[in-house]
Design an enzyme around this catalytic site. Structure first.
Site, PDB file in Angstrom:
ATOM      1  N   TYR A 129      13.662 -24.852 -37.013  1.00  0.00           N
ATOM      2  CA  TYR A 129      12.187 -24.816 -37.096  1.00  0.00           C
ATOM      3  C   TYR A 129      11.729 -23.549 -37.829  1.00  0.00           C
ATOM      4  CZ  TYR A 129      12.155 -28.320 -33.250  1.00  0.00           C
ATOM      5  OH  TYR A 129      12.346 -29.409 -32.448  1.00  0.00           O
ATOM      6  N   LYS A 149      17.831 -24.326 -30.538  1.00  0.00           N
ATOM      7  CA  LYS A 149      18.869 -25.318 -30.872  1.00  0.00           C
ATOM      8  C   LYS A 149      19.720 -24.833 -32.035  1.00  0.00           C
ATOM      9  CE  LYS A 149      15.326 -28.741 -29.734  1.00  0.00           C
ATOM     10  NZ  LYS A 149      14.068 -28.231 -30.269  1.00  0.00           N
TER      11      LYS A 149
END
Ligand code: A2P
Length: 283
Positions: free
Chosen positions: A49, A74
């Site tokens: 992201y 993540k």
């Protein structure tokens, strides 16, 4: 806020604030501070992201004790494999500027997942990560990887909404008490979903909006949700689902809406390659 107990005994706030597609260097920082002000205590980011820095900065600047905020990030595909994953974990910790990450996920389950998982297990033992999990695992990918894992995933974060209830993977996950985390829990604002008569009827009965009915259904199903909104009012009201309960008959009506189909098929040909080419994470 309600909490859900994970299979490693850690607790996770049942609703989280996701920051996918919110830019770093300001917008994510502001959004996370706003979300924390609105009462969110669970922030979901990812290396891919590209906004871990802002998330960490907002968490640190919020004035809220670190142990009251649950932070997920993540590992991206390029960091799969044991040595690479160790570097990926270290990079996430550094960008977040936090001593530990509450939950770290294998973002996309392709390539050397076993090696990445071993590095994540070690980081958990070292206290750098409190809980470890997976994401986007279909039943086929689950059966390929998870039986070999020593530590069973605390969560599998997948697409989920009343029209796509993931019944098969949930049966597999029940065997390891792995909790489902829902991305696109509102069907990504799908107008068809939000106007389903069962849902609008329940919205009228409980004085809630259709999105809140969907999130309440998901909560009662034991699902952890990451509803997305850019609307300050909805960011707040999506947390306001703890003052009513759907009856068992109403839950069954909601369960019957499942079509078994979603927007993302992790098993489709070309998906792995498309994802591999999608991002490059730099230090
Ligand atoms: P908005 O940003 O204007 O609130 P998902 O979480 O499944 O990806 O869905 C996100 C979409 O759903 C966004 O378009 C968001 O629009 C919309 N949305 C968020 N909360 C609600 C709600 N309570 N009712 C209806 N739509 C919502």
């Amino acid at each position: 806020m309600e909490y859900i107990k994970l299979n490693d005994e850690n607790k996770i706030p049942a609703i989280g604030f996701g920051v996918f597609m919110i830019p770093n260097d300001g917008p994510t920082y502001d959004a996370v501070l706003e979300a924390l002000k609105a009462g969110y205590r669970h922030i979901d980011t990812a290396a891919a992201y590209f906004n871990e820095e802002d998330v960490g900065k907002a968490v640190r600047d919020s004035g809220i004790p670190r142990d009251e905020i649950f932070v997920t990030s993540k590992l991206w595909l390029q960091d799969h494999g044991y040595e690479s994953a160790k570097r990926g974990i270290a990079r996430s910790l550094r960008k977040l500027g936090l001593d530990y990450i509450d939950l770290y996920l294998v973002h996309q389950p392709y390539g050397d997942v076993a090696g990445a998982w071993k590095a994540m297990e070690e980081a958990k033992e070292e206290g750098k990560i409190k809980s470890i999990g997976v994401s986007n695992m279909s039943p086929a990918l689950w059966n390929k990887f998870v039986p070999e894992f020593t530590t069973k995933p605390a969560v599998n974060q997948v697409e989920f909404n009343p029209l796509f209830q993931q019944k098969e993977i949930r049966r597999l996950m029940a065997q390891t008490d792995t909790k489902l985390e829902a991305w696109y829990p509102l069907g990504h604002g799908n107008a068809e979903l939000l106007s389903v008569p069962v849902i609008t009827k329940l919205a009228g009965k409980y004085g809630k909006n259709p999105g809140q009915i969907i999130l309440r259904f998901e909560l009662q199903e034991g699902v952890i949700t990451l509803p997305k909104s850019t609307n300050p009012q909805r960011i707040k009201t999506n947390l306001d689902i703890f003052d009513f309960t759907l009856t068992e008959d109403e839950m069954n009506e909601m369960r019957s809406l499942d079509t078994g189909k979603g927007s993302h098929d992790p098993d489709a040909p070309g998906v792995e390659e498309m994802l591999r080419n999608a991002f490059v994470i730099t230090d």
